[in-house]
Design an enzyme around this catalytic site. Structure first.
Site, mmCIF file in Angstrom:
data_model
loop_
_atom_site.group_PDB
_atom_site.id
_atom_site.type_symbol
_atom_site.label_atom_id
_atom_site.label_comp_id
_atom_site.label_asym_id
_atom_site.label_seq_id
_atom_site.Cartn_x
_atom_site.Cartn_y
_atom_site.Cartn_z
ATOM 1 N N GLY A 43 -6.249 -3.898 -1.861
ATOM 2 C CA GLY A 43 -5.271 -3.791 -2.935
ATOM 3 C C GLY A 43 -4.588 -2.442 -2.891
ATOM 4 O O GLY A 43 -5.157 -1.446 -2.418
ATOM 5 N N VAL A 81 0.819 12.267 -9.507
ATOM 6 C CA VAL A 81 -0.360 13.106 -9.707
ATOM 7 C C VAL A 81 0.022 14.567 -9.487
ATOM 8 O O VAL A 81 0.617 14.899 -8.472
ATOM 9 C CB VAL A 81 -1.475 12.695 -8.720
ATOM 10 C CG1 VAL A 81 -2.658 13.646 -8.806
ATOM 11 C CG2 VAL A 81 -1.910 11.273 -8.990
ATOM 12 N N GLU A 90 -4.441 -14.231 3.298
ATOM 13 C CA GLU A 90 -3.175 -14.303 4.013
ATOM 14 C C GLU A 90 -2.918 -15.738 4.477
ATOM 15 O O GLU A 90 -3.811 -16.590 4.449
ATOM 16 C CB GLU A 90 -3.216 -13.363 5.211
ATOM 17 C CG GLU A 90 -3.364 -11.910 4.755
ATOM 18 C CD GLU A 90 -3.285 -10.952 5.925
ATOM 19 O OE1 GLU A 90 -2.292 -11.012 6.669
ATOM 20 O OE2 GLU A 90 -4.216 -10.150 6.083
ATOM 21 N N VAL A 146 0.836 -1.203 0.000
ATOM 22 C CA VAL A 146 0.000 0.000 0.000
ATOM 23 C C VAL A 146 0.872 1.254 0.000
ATOM 24 O O VAL A 146 0.625 2.196 -0.762
ATOM 25 C CB VAL A 146 -0.973 -0.011 1.203
ATOM 26 C CG1 VAL A 146 -1.708 1.319 1.298
ATOM 27 C CG2 VAL A 146 -1.962 -1.157 1.058
ATOM 28 N N VAL A 164 -11.989 1.787 5.538
ATOM 29 C CA VAL A 164 -13.236 1.062 5.258
ATOM 30 C C VAL A 164 -13.399 0.876 3.768
ATOM 31 O O VAL A 164 -13.418 1.854 3.018
ATOM 32 C CB VAL A 164 -14.476 1.831 5.785
ATOM 33 C CG1 VAL A 164 -15.744 1.057 5.472
ATOM 34 C CG2 VAL A 164 -14.365 2.097 7.261
ATOM 35 N N LYS A 202 -14.572 -2.787 10.299
ATOM 36 C CA LYS A 202 -15.057 -1.791 9.339
ATOM 37 C C LYS A 202 -16.491 -1.371 9.666
ATOM 38 O O LYS A 202 -16.863 -0.200 9.526
ATOM 39 C CB LYS A 202 -14.964 -2.363 7.930
ATOM 40 C CG LYS A 202 -13.517 -2.632 7.487
ATOM 41 C CD LYS A 202 -13.479 -3.486 6.233
ATOM 42 C CE LYS A 202 -12.054 -3.805 5.801
ATOM 43 N NZ LYS A 202 -12.021 -4.826 4.729
#
Lengths: 414, 414
Positions: free
Chosen positions: A293, A24, A181, A13, A123, A196
């Site tokens: 992801g 960006v 995992e 991540v 979340v 979440k």
């Protein structure tokens, strides 16, 4: 005026976050990348002025405007965030466990230090659900939030349904393909979805619910035959997280549930997530997408950082105060009861007479042809019933001597 | 400090907006309700201090913080909004035609006067899509936006598919049930969806596209038999609005299209809307809900007003500048060609030889059994093909002498 950003954590991540920040155009200027054993982490596509460090003190000493935490886990990530907040930095985090267990305390601390906390990525990954709750739906009175919040469980259940394979085989495949995992317990036992759900309940319903209060069931007892029977009932089987206002309190659970094939929940396949928000005025709003992801999570993280840079308050405009709420874990509803028995005359009579003695009405009995008599799976569905009566009846039924595995009760939602 | 709000227009949406403002706790304080023939509009559930007026001068003289416009139509609504902006008021509007045709000019004027414009309600009613683009997905690089943006057309196509009834019958029913206006042309001919697509393209892709540039086709030529053939192909038929970056330009159209039954677009039934945003990093994010009606529209309007009250900038944090873009209206793709012919030997040979002469490859030919020979509907599907070749071939085929109605070409998307 550039907004100076430090990133804590350079795993999958973290790398995706850094890639977006450096690619960006906009106000964000990356100054530090922090990780353990930083020497092994260095890559050549990050611009030269960025400082690579394994010292959090060095990060704080540089007085970044925003500290992004994508390490995961409550410790030491929580300590870093508290120190960043105390030092007057805005923070952005993808850390669902931290926000689920310590979110209200972190937000209160941030308010005292007049800094903002972005946690959209905690979340449902890339799905902009907290932003929708905070801004786009702030004019509504939200009554219910439900969804499929764990991509691993959804992948496993989707594959079991498609391939007719048992849980263990599909979970092994999911691990091999990187969808699960090594120890998938957090995902398949519902603890990830529960974390979440707590965050969603606070933001959407204004109720302070903690993970331990949320009734949570594992998907492990589901067998391929359950998908067959569910299909006969026009349903699919999903790990559903659900919270509904219930008087002053809230009904909240994570359960494996039967969902009608026409529900938006039913169309979520593989690793995708969905959140359904129901409001008094706007009715149902559905948000779907990739819940995990690097790419989707990075979008949520960088979007929060951009919102902070643009001066967005990142809090609900109505400024709803969070209040503690009694959590109810069961409610009236229809149920799917699945039994696997050593078949002999009197099994069905035994089950139905116990149900009748608890005032529970049977809706249908399903038994597919040609199944083995020594481990015969069959299903009894119940009409809308008090959950307590069902639990009491099942408790008594489970003590009968013909079961091969314990009876399974799944709620039928929607 | 209360934020003083005036509402222009007290029809279905205006009443729903006022109901939310007076019932939701928060900073918004309603001061004026403006409408023509105001005496006939007055209701007893609005608190006494609110001023009812048919004078816009009186509204402006009171110097409201926010002017909400829910009158609809470009004139005089646009004049009111320009005067409000010039007077230093923030404005919130649900007016899709105004925003589609004059949005960039209004936003530029607002920037000069340092006020904000909320227009979430102008696209897909209660679905918080502009908020998602502006905040939750601002960290992504959006490449494509598509969706079902018109509830009336979707209701008509859904009912045609379910009931096997022709367009005229279903449209009459939709009018009777309040799902369609007396003249539903704007909806069924795609102009309503086109206006919303222009607003989405500007906000999501940063490209200035105007309604006249968007190729738009009506759903009127669709017949019940098309749903049957579409189902044989594993598809449903939907009015789809779509815009995709195409080099420096953008491919943008509103067309009746075949959509795979597995697509999120396929599950949108009745009056619902959906928007799918595809980004370089986050992949697909799906937002669905009620695209019209007083309640959902009021949620969007009041949410915008609350965001303004909370100091949200209501602009994309990246501050992407809008740039004009060449609009491409056709692209390569698969097609569904439906013919209704007076059947005789040589019809299929005539059609397929013209297709072959344009280098167009046939994928499948579908002809259901037992259909009338004097008006025989059958279908030819085409593999991925240049749209220009298809158009040229169809032009030539249309001049053959066996057609009962002109040939119909629908793109097959997804």
């Amino acid at each position: 005026m550039p907004v100076r950003v430090a990133v804590l954590g350079f795993g999958v991540v973290g790398q995706a976050v850094v890639r977006r920040i450096v690619s960006v155009p906009g106000p964000l200027e990356l100054t530090h990348i922090f990780n353990r054993r930083i020497a092994s982490k260095r890559v050549d596509w990050v611009p030269a002025p960025v400082v690579w460090t394994e010292s959090f003190d060095e990060v704080l000493a540089a007085e970044p405007d925003i500290v992004i935490e994508v390490i995961g886990g409550r410790t030491p990530a929580g300590d870093y965030l508290r120190r960043a907040i105390a030092a007057g930095c805005h923070v952005v985090t993808a850390n669902k466990q931290l926000m689920a267990y310590e979110g209200p305390e972190l937000l209160a601390m941030a308010a005292r230090h007049d800094v903002r906390v972005g946690y959209e990525a905690s979340v449902a990954g890339g799905i902009p659900v907290l932003c929708a709750i905070r801004e786009g739906l702030s004019g509504d009175d939200l009554l219910e939030v439900s969804g499929i919040l764990n991509g691993t469980s959804n992948f496993v259940l989707t594959r079991m349904a498609e391939a007719g394979l048992p849980f263990d085989d599909v979970t092994r495949e999911a691990r091999e393909r990187g969808y699960a995992e090594a120890d998938p317990s957090d995902d398949v036992d519902g603890h990830d979805a529960r974390a979440k759900l707590c965050i969603l309940v606070r933001d959407a319903l204004g109720l302070d619910v903690r993970p331990a209060d949320v009734h949570t069931e594992s998907i492990r007892p589901i067998r391929p035959i359950d998908f067959t029977y569910a299909a006969d009932l026009g349903c699919v089987i999903k790990q559903v997280a659900r919270a509904v206002r219930h008087g002053d309190g809230v009904l909240a659970w994570v359960r494996t549930a039967l969902v009608p094939a026409t529900s938006p929940l039913a169309h979520v396949t593989g690793g995708q997530n969905i959140v359904i928000l129901r409001g008094a005025s706007g009715n149902e709003t559905v948000l779907g997408g990739f819940g995990a992801g690097g790419g989707p999570t990075a979008v949520a993280v960088v979007s929060d950082a951009l919102s902070i840079a643009a001066g967005s308050p990142l809090t609900s405009p109505g400024g709803r105060a969070l209040r503690p709420a009694q959590v109810v874990t069961t409610a009236r509803g229809a149920f799917y009861l699945r039994f696997i028995v050593r078949d002999r005359p009197g099994v069905l009579a035994g089950i139905t007479s116990v149900l009748a003695s608890h005032g529970v009405n049977v809706d249908a009995v399903l038994q597919a042809p040609g199944l083995p008599k020594d481990a015969l799976p069959f299903v009894v569905t119940l009409e809308d019933t008090e959950a307590e009566s069902v639990a009491a009846a099942l408790d008594q039924i489970a003590r009968l001597d013909f079961h091969v595995v314990p009876p399974l009760a799944l709620p039928m939602v929607g």
